[in-house]
Scaffold this active site. Structure first.
Site, PDB file in Angstrom:
ATOM      1  N   SER A 171      42.846  33.994  45.882  1.00 24.18           N
ATOM      2  CA  SER A 171      41.492  33.955  45.364  1.00 24.18           C
ATOM      3  C   SER A 171      41.419  33.991  43.833  1.00 24.18           C
ATOM      4  O   SER A 171      40.377  33.698  43.250  1.00 24.18           O
ATOM      5  CB  SER A 171      40.707  35.148  45.919  1.00 24.18           C
ATOM      6  OG  SER A 171      41.262  36.386  45.454  1.00 24.18           O
ATOM      7  N   SER A 195      46.892  36.858  46.737  1.00 24.91           N
ATOM      8  CA  SER A 195      45.943  36.201  45.831  1.00 24.91           C
ATOM      9  C   SER A 195      46.284  36.282  44.354  1.00 24.91           C
ATOM     10  O   SER A 195      45.536  35.757  43.527  1.00 24.91           O
ATOM     11  CB  SER A 195      44.538  36.762  46.062  1.00 24.91           C
ATOM     12  OG  SER A 195      44.034  36.328  47.303  1.00 24.91           O
ATOM     13  N   LYS A 208      39.071  38.718  36.052  1.00 21.68           N
ATOM     14  CA  LYS A 208      38.575  38.218  37.337  1.00 21.68           C
ATOM     15  C   LYS A 208      37.235  38.860  37.655  1.00 21.68           C
ATOM     16  O   LYS A 208      37.038  40.059  37.436  1.00 21.68           O
ATOM     17  CB  LYS A 208      39.605  38.537  38.430  1.00 21.68           C
ATOM     18  CG  LYS A 208      39.279  37.940  39.804  1.00 21.68           C
ATOM     19  CD  LYS A 208      40.387  38.243  40.799  1.00 21.68           C
ATOM     20  CE  LYS A 208      40.095  37.640  42.174  1.00 21.68           C
ATOM     21  NZ  LYS A 208      41.182  37.894  43.151  1.00 21.68           N
TER      22      LYS A 208
END
Length: 499
Positions: free
Chosen positions: A160, A184, A79
Site C-alpha cells: 500500500s 506494504s 505516508k
C-alpha cells in the site's frame, strides 16, 4: 548547478553538517521537483512550509555553532496513514476526507524531534488495503518506471505504500515513511528499485497511525539505499507508553553497526519459497543473491518452513478480521464523512440509516470487501472454523521460523513473485492481487524484521528485489545482509524523468 534531489539522506546530512550547502537550498530543490511531478500523483497534500521551517531551524542552529540534530533539515515524505497535527490525514479514503488531526503520530513526532521536515502526505492504498495503489479514493499513484519494450502502459508502484515508493524512486524526497502489514513496505520497494525495511513488530509505535490490522501493522522507512534506511529507522523507532505493544528497549545504533562482512553468518534458503510458476528471472536473481552472500563470507544452508503455503490464506482471514473491528469506528458520528439518506415515510431517518449511508459512500470496494470478509469470519458459527484456525496456523508459522533459527541467522528469499505490473492488469482479480504478498506475509505473521533491496532488472528493464528476513530484534543482521547484497549488486538504475 548541484541537483540536491539526487542526494540520499546520509549525503544530505553530512553535507549540511559540513556546511557544503544550506538546508534551505535542499528544501527548495525538492519542493520544486514535487511541483513538476504531478503526473505521478504521489502526494495528496504538499506541505512546503513545514519543510522550510525545519530547514530554517537547521540553518540557524549551524550558524549559531550548535550541534545539529540527527536529521536536521532533511525533508521527508510521510505516508498518509500517519496522523499529522494540523495537516489533513485521510488514509486515502473518502470517509476521512477533510479530517485534520489535532495530534501527531508517535513516529512522525520522533522524526520532527530529530530535526526532519515534511514535504507532504503521500498517496496510498485506501486504509493500507492493496498491493498496487489502485484503491486510493484520490486516484492511483503511477510508478516512475517504464518498460523498455516500447509499451507505454503506466505501471503500479506497489502497495500500500505506493506513494512512498514512487516518490523516493522519482527523487521527490530522499526518504519516506511506510507501513507494512503483509508486505506494504517491501513489495513497493522491490517494484520501484529502492530499499525498505519492516522492523520487528513493536519497534516503532503504532500510536497515531491509522489502524488496519493491529497485530500486524508496523511502520518503517523507505529510501534509496540500506544506510539511509538505517538512519531513518533509528529516528523512527523507540518505546512509546501510549502503545501497549511498543517494545521497551533502547534503539540500537544501526548505522554505526553496518557491515557488509558476513563471515560467520549463516544464510538460510527456504525450500518452500520456490513456488510453482515463479518466473525464471526471479529464480535466477535469487541464485545470484545466494552467490553474493557467499562472496560476503556467509555460509548458505537449506531450511524448511513447512507451513509457508498456509500463510497467505491465514493472513487474509486475520487481517480482514482485525480490519472489520478497527474500521467500525468510521460511522459518520465523530469525524470525517457523514451521509444522511433520504427521509423515510415518517419524515425522518434512523441512526442505522446514517451509518449505512456513510460507510457505503465513504469506503472503497476493496475496503468493503475486507470488512465483509472480516465480519464473516468473526461471526457466530464461523469464528472457530476460520479465525481460530488461522490463529493456530499463525502460531505454526512462527514456530517454523523459530526452528529455522537453529540452523541460520537470516533468510534470503525473493521479495515479490514478479516485477511491477501495469495498472489495471490485476485489479479485476482480487486473488491474483493478493498473491503479490506470497513471499512477504509469513514474516509479517511472525512479527519478524524483513527488508527488500534491489538486486537487478528484469528483461523489460524493471527492478527486482531480494528479501532478507531476520530473527526477532535483529534489524542489524538484516541491514548488514542487505548492505552486502547492495554492494555486490551495484544497482544504480534510475527511472527516466518522463513525468
Amino acid at each position: 548547478m548541484t541537483d540536491f534531489t539526487t542526494f540520499g539522506v546520509a549525503r544530505l546530512r553530512d553535507g549540511l553538517r559540513q556546511g557544503d550547502f544550506t538546508a534551505r537550498e535542499v528544501a527548495d530543490a525538492f519542493i520544486v521537483k514535487i511541483s513538476r511531478a504531478k503526473a505521478l500523483n504521489a502526494f495528496l497534500v504538499e506541505t512546503p512550509d513545514h519543510a522550510l521551517a525545519a530547514a530554517k531551524a537547521a540553518d540557524a542552529a549551524r550558524a549559531a555553532g550548535e550541534a545539529l540534530k540527527p536529521l536536521a533539515g532533511i525533508p521527508l515524505g510521510i505516508k498518509d496513514l500517519f496522523c499529522t497535527a494540523g495537516v489533513p490525514t485521510t488514509a486515502a479514503s473518502h470517509i476521512l476526507e477533510g479530517f485534520t488531526p489535532t495530534y501527531e503520530s508517535a513516529v512522525t513526532q520522533n522524526l520532527w524531534d530529530a530535526g526532519a521536515g515534511m514535504l507532504g502526505k503521500l498517496n496510498m492504498d485506501q486504509f493500507a488495503m492493496g498491493s498496487s495503489n489502485e484503491t486510493s479514493a484520490f486516484g492511483n499513484v503511477v510508478s516512475p518506471w517504464k518498460r523498455n519494450d516500447g509499451g507505454n502502459a503506466p505501471l503500479a508502484p506497489g502497495g500500500s505504500s505506493g506513494g512512498s515508493s514512487s516518490a523516493v524512486a522519482a527523487r521527490l524526497c530522499p526518504g519516506a515513511t511506510g507501513t507494512d502489514t503483509g508486505g506494504s513496505i517491501r513489495q513497493p520497494a522491490a517494484f520501484t528499485g529502492i530499499s525498505g525495511i519492516k522492523p520487528t513488530y513493536g519497534r516503532c509505535s503504532r500510536w497515531g497511525t491509522i489502524a488496519f490490522a493491529s497485530s500486524l501493522d508496523q511502520a518503517g522507512p523507505m529510501a534509496a539505499d540500506v544506510r539511509d534506511c538505517a538512519i531513518l529507522l533509528e529516528a523512527m523507532a523507540g518505546y512509546d507508553s501510549k502503545d501497549t505493544t511498543s517494545l521497551q528497549l533502547d534503539v540500537p545504533r544501526w548505522e554505526q553497526g553496518l557491515s557488509a562482512n558476513l563471515s560467520g553468518i549463516r544464510v538460510g534458503v527456504p525450500v518452500e519459497y520456490r513456488v510453482d510458476g515463479m518466473p525464471g528471472e526471479i529464480d535466477r536473481l535469487w541464485e545470484q543473491g545466494i552467490d553474493w552472500l557467499k562472496d560476503a563470507g556467509a555460509e548458505i544452508v537449506s531450511v524448511s518452513l513447512p507451513h509457508t503455503k498456509y500463510a497467505l490464506p491465514a493472513y487474509y482471514i486475520i487481517a480482514p478480521a482485525e480490519a472489520s473491528s478497527n474500521l467500525a469506528r468510521y460511522d459518520g458520528v465523530r469525524y470525517g464523512l457523514r451521509d444522511l439518506p433520504a427521509k423515510d415515510a415518517g419524515g425522518g431517518t434512523g441512526l442505522q440509516d446514517m451509518y449505512a449511508a456513510t460507510r457505503a459512500d465513504g469506503f472503497g470496494a476493496e475496503v468493503k470487501r475486507r470488512i465483509m470478509i472480516g465480519t464473516y469470519v468473526l461471526s457466530a458459527g464461523f469464528y472457530d472454523a476460520y479465525y481460530t484456525q488461522a490463529q493456530k496456523v499463525r502460531t505454526l508459522i512462527a514456530r517454523d521460523f523459530e526452528r529455522a533459527w537453529a540452523k541460520c541467522d537470516v533468510l534470503l528469499t525473493p521479495t515479490a513473485p514478479s516485477a511491477a505490473f501495469a495498472l489495471g492488469e490485476k485489479s479485476a482479480d482480487p486473488i491474483a492481487m493478493y498473491l503479490n504478498d506470497v513471499f512477504t506475509v509469513p514474516s509479517s505473521l511472525a512479527g519478524l524484521p524483513a527488508m527488500s533491496v534491489p538486486g537487478g532488472l528484469d528483461v523489460k528493464g524493471l527492478p527486482l528485489g531480494l528479501q532478507i528476513i531476520g530473527k526477532p530484534l535483529d534489524e542489524q543482521g538484516v541491514l548488514n545482509a542487505g548492505l552486502a547484497i547492495e554492494e555486490r549488486a551495484g544497482f544504480t538504475a534510475r527511472p527516466d524523468a518522463w513525468w
